[in-house]
Scaffold this motif. Sequence first.
Motif, PDB file in Angstrom:
ATOM      1  N   ALA A 172      43.680  38.778  35.981  1.00  0.00           N
ATOM      2  CA  ALA A 172      42.594  39.343  35.166  1.00  0.00           C
ATOM      3  C   ALA A 172      41.632  40.165  36.030  1.00  0.00           C
ATOM      4  CB  ALA A 172      41.841  38.220  34.461  1.00  0.00           C
ATOM      5  N   LEU A 173      41.387  39.717  37.261  1.00  0.00           N
ATOM      6  CA  LEU A 173      40.514  40.470  38.159  1.00  0.00           C
ATOM      7  C   LEU A 173      41.141  41.812  38.548  1.00  0.00           C
ATOM      8  CD1 LEU A 173      39.235  37.584  40.461  1.00  0.00           C
ATOM      9  CD2 LEU A 173      37.872  38.922  38.855  1.00  0.00           C
ATOM     10  N   CYS A 174      42.456  41.838  38.677  1.00  0.00           N
ATOM     11  CA  CYS A 174      43.141  43.114  38.940  1.00  0.00           C
ATOM     12  C   CYS A 174      42.951  44.075  37.765  1.00  0.00           C
ATOM     13  CB  CYS A 174      44.636  42.880  39.182  1.00  0.00           C
ATOM     14  SG  CYS A 174      45.011  42.137  40.783  1.00  0.00           S
ATOM     15  N   THR A 175      42.974  43.529  36.566  1.00  0.00           N
ATOM     16  CA  THR A 175      42.722  44.360  35.381  1.00  0.00           C
ATOM     17  C   THR A 175      41.314  44.950  35.429  1.00  0.00           C
ATOM     18  OG1 THR A 175      44.238  43.022  34.043  1.00  0.00           O
ATOM     19  CG2 THR A 175      42.627  44.382  32.859  1.00  0.00           C
ATOM     20  N   ARG A 176      40.331  44.130  35.842  1.00  0.00           N
ATOM     21  CA  ARG A 176      38.964  44.643  35.978  1.00  0.00           C
ATOM     22  C   ARG A 176      38.883  45.724  37.051  1.00  0.00           C
ATOM     23  NH1 ARG A 176      34.812  39.872  36.755  1.00  0.00           N
ATOM     24  NH2 ARG A 176      33.477  41.704  37.042  1.00  0.00           N
ATOM     25  N   MET A 177      39.651  45.542  38.110  1.00  0.00           N
ATOM     26  CA  MET A 177      39.709  46.573  39.160  1.00  0.00           C
ATOM     27  C   MET A 177      40.211  47.895  38.581  1.00  0.00           C
ATOM     28  SD  MET A 177      39.095  46.164  42.550  1.00  0.00           S
ATOM     29  CE  MET A 177      39.085  45.015  43.896  1.00  0.00           C
ATOM     30  N   MET A 178      41.288  47.822  37.798  1.00  0.00           N
ATOM     31  CA  MET A 178      41.880  49.039  37.241  1.00  0.00           C
ATOM     32  C   MET A 178      40.915  49.737  36.281  1.00  0.00           C
ATOM     33  SD  MET A 178      45.931  48.118  36.657  1.00  0.00           S
ATOM     34  CE  MET A 178      45.737  46.487  35.957  1.00  0.00           C
ATOM     35  N   GLN A 179      40.063  48.946  35.606  1.00  0.00           N
ATOM     36  CA  GLN A 179      39.113  49.523  34.650  1.00  0.00           C
ATOM     37  C   GLN A 179      38.028  50.355  35.332  1.00  0.00           C
ATOM     38  OE1 GLN A 179      37.838  45.982  32.603  1.00  0.00           O
ATOM     39  NE2 GLN A 179      39.588  45.997  31.184  1.00  0.00           N
TER      40      GLN A 179
END
Length: 343
Positions: free
Chosen positions: A187-194
């Motif tokens: 989920a933190l990787c998803t926030r990074m991509m955002q």
Amino acid sequence: MQTTKQQQILGYFIEEAKEHLDSIESGLLNLSQTMAETEDMNQIFRAAHSIKGGAAMLGFNSIQRVAHHLEDYFKLLKENPSIKVDRRLEDLFLKGFDALKALVDQLQGTFGLRDEDAEHIVQGTEPIFAELGQYLNQLIQAGNAAPTPTQPLVTPQASGQVSKILKVMLQLFKQGDNAKSRQQLIALCTRMMQIAPKNEPWIHLGQTAQRAIANQANPYAKLAPILIKELKLSSDLLLAGRSGEIIPSTALQRLTKKPTPQLTPDQLAEAQSITQVRSHPTPIAQVEAEAQTMTIAKPPATLRPRTISVPNDPKAAARALLDAFSKNELIQLAEFLMKSIQS
């Protein structure tokens, strides 16, 4: 051991790469004249692009990364023809080119392109390409030509967001490996991509990181140092406006691959016996004749002898035998057939 087809494909790639390298070298040796001719500039750009594409298709990540750098900077030259070429600019381009040529030469060598050698060469190019990018921007600004960004810019708050996410990731890694923490890391990787949702290299890196985290074969002790370093270096490139240089490293890509399951001794023996049976097939007619004449384990007096018809198709024959005999009888039949095959 490579197959003949693989060796042939590799040979084609090396042959074409060497031709493209010749084109790039020729263009760089007189860069001012090359920039003055649009087609000459297009030619060295296409040459770098072709090497990058071929390397990506064959999985040579190191060659792909270096060729990608050259392609990006050739694109800047194309988009800013007012750049004044000097000796320093030519030298930086030639150093990057020498690294690409060294990788292709090693690929053609006796031992091929070993991962540790390739990574060493690529790491050596990072400061070269960093300096080249900065110097190109200086020349563009000096020529009153604003550089054309190849990727969307990020917000001013992006640096703080990246730092916070990396700190949380470190805390999760220290807490120990479990399903919940892996979900949180993904989920933190998803926030990074955002942070840069339309930036393709950045998104690709985030997706690669998520696959590495989801791979249960990677313990945190191995995963954490590679992942944190990769995200930090890539975020620095993103914030510096050099997202075209963001490419997942070989080490990170390896973490996305799940290991091939190992067979137990019993499974291996079973697989070998199946292979032996398949490599020495018994003619169907012989199986049918033997099956019709064999006696199965002293049948009761009330059991009349059975005669069955075995089809020529192996699968149909197997179904017929399964319908006609009990489990114990089938085991005896299999033992008899194995002895016949091995004799």
